[in-house]
Design an enzyme around this catalytic site. Structure first.
Site, short mmCIF file in Angstrom:
data_model
loop_
_atom_site.label_atom_id
_atom_site.label_comp_id
_atom_site.label_asym_id
_atom_site.label_seq_id
_atom_site.Cartn_x
_atom_site.Cartn_y
_atom_site.Cartn_z
N GLU A 122 35.56 40.32 38.00
CA GLU A 122 35.31 39.60 36.74
C GLU A 122 33.80 39.53 36.52
O GLU A 122 33.08 39.01 37.35
CB GLU A 122 35.89 38.18 36.82
CG GLU A 122 35.52 37.29 35.65
CD GLU A 122 35.88 35.82 35.89
OE1 GLU A 122 35.19 34.94 35.32
OE2 GLU A 122 36.84 35.54 36.62
N THR A 145 33.94 33.68 31.47
CA THR A 145 33.15 32.74 30.66
C THR A 145 33.20 33.14 29.18
O THR A 145 32.19 33.11 28.48
CB THR A 145 31.69 32.64 31.16
OG1 THR A 145 31.66 32.73 32.58
CG2 THR A 145 31.08 31.29 30.79
N LYS A 192 43.59 29.24 35.24
CA LYS A 192 42.48 29.01 36.15
C LYS A 192 42.24 27.51 36.28
O LYS A 192 41.96 26.84 35.28
CB LYS A 192 41.21 29.70 35.62
CG LYS A 192 39.99 29.47 36.50
CD LYS A 192 38.79 30.26 35.97
CE LYS A 192 37.89 29.39 35.14
NZ LYS A 192 36.59 30.03 34.85
#
Length: 215
Positions: A42, A71, A131
């Site tokens: 990621e 993000t 998450k």
């Protein structure tokens, strides 16, 4: 495509989170992770020119590695990341517009959540895995276990404070996978451009996941 990505995320069990100071450094980290046997990465949008880094990784390692954008906080950025080659999208908190954009592009999405209400809403809104961030700050494995009580069918990915020491506990508590940042990709190693050290650390995490699942 989405089903394959989710299958890979579950199979590998670790999502390395790359926060580097340049796009070139991010690509170099991905290469080190791949050499260590880690086939997921990621790249956060906090990396300068992160979209370029995602594009470079998708082009160079496309068939070998699953690259995601982290993000991500708005739909337009999600679309740009997918256009560059991102195969999964991760948000730091619950952003319904990003979930919707990922759905439209048929890519996996892992919205960030913390409270029981956020976890439920993230999944109800279409999150493929949720998450849980920052996991360790609110109790780590014990908190994850508590969430699994009312939400046994929601795939949870604890992120934030996951280490070699507590990784096994996370899987015992029911984690579908874990997100790992600086514990694997340290700022010190990045500053020194010591990609061999990052690869060695990645191997340790991979071995720890295998051991945790075997146990």
């Amino acid at each position: 495509m989405k089903a394959k990505s989710l299958s890979r995320l579950r199979e590998v069990g670790i999502i390395p989170i790359i926060r580097a100071s340049s796009a070139d450094a991010a690509v170099a980290v991905v290469e080190a992770l791949l050499q260590a046997g880690l086939t997921v990465a990621e790249i956060t949008l906090t990396v300068p020119n992160a979209i370029d880094a995602i594009g470079a990784v998708a082009k160079r390692f496309g068939g070998k590695l699953l690259v995601g954008a982290g993000t991500v906080m708005d739909a337009a950025t999600a679309r740009r990341a997918v256009d560059a080659g991102a195969q999964f999208i991760v948000t730091p908190c619950l952003v319904p517009a990003v979930i919707e954009a990922a759905h439209r592009a048929d890519v996996a999405v892992l919205p960030g959540a913390l409270t029981p209400g956020e976890v439920f809403e993230a999944f109800r809104s279409g999150g493929d895995m949720v998450k849980v961030f920052p996991a360790q700050a609110v109790g780590g494995a014990a908190y994850l276990r508590a969430l699994r009580g009312p939400f046994p069918d929601i795939p949870l990915v604890p992120t934030g404070g996951v280490t070699l020491d507590n990784l096994a506990e996370m899987f015992q508590a029911g984690a579908a996978a874990v997100g790992v940042g600086t514990e694997m990709i340290s700022k010190d190693a990045l500053d020194r451009r010591d990609y061999a050290a990052i690869a060695a650390r990645a191997k340790q995490f991979l071995a720890a996941v295998r051991q945790a699942r075997a146990g």
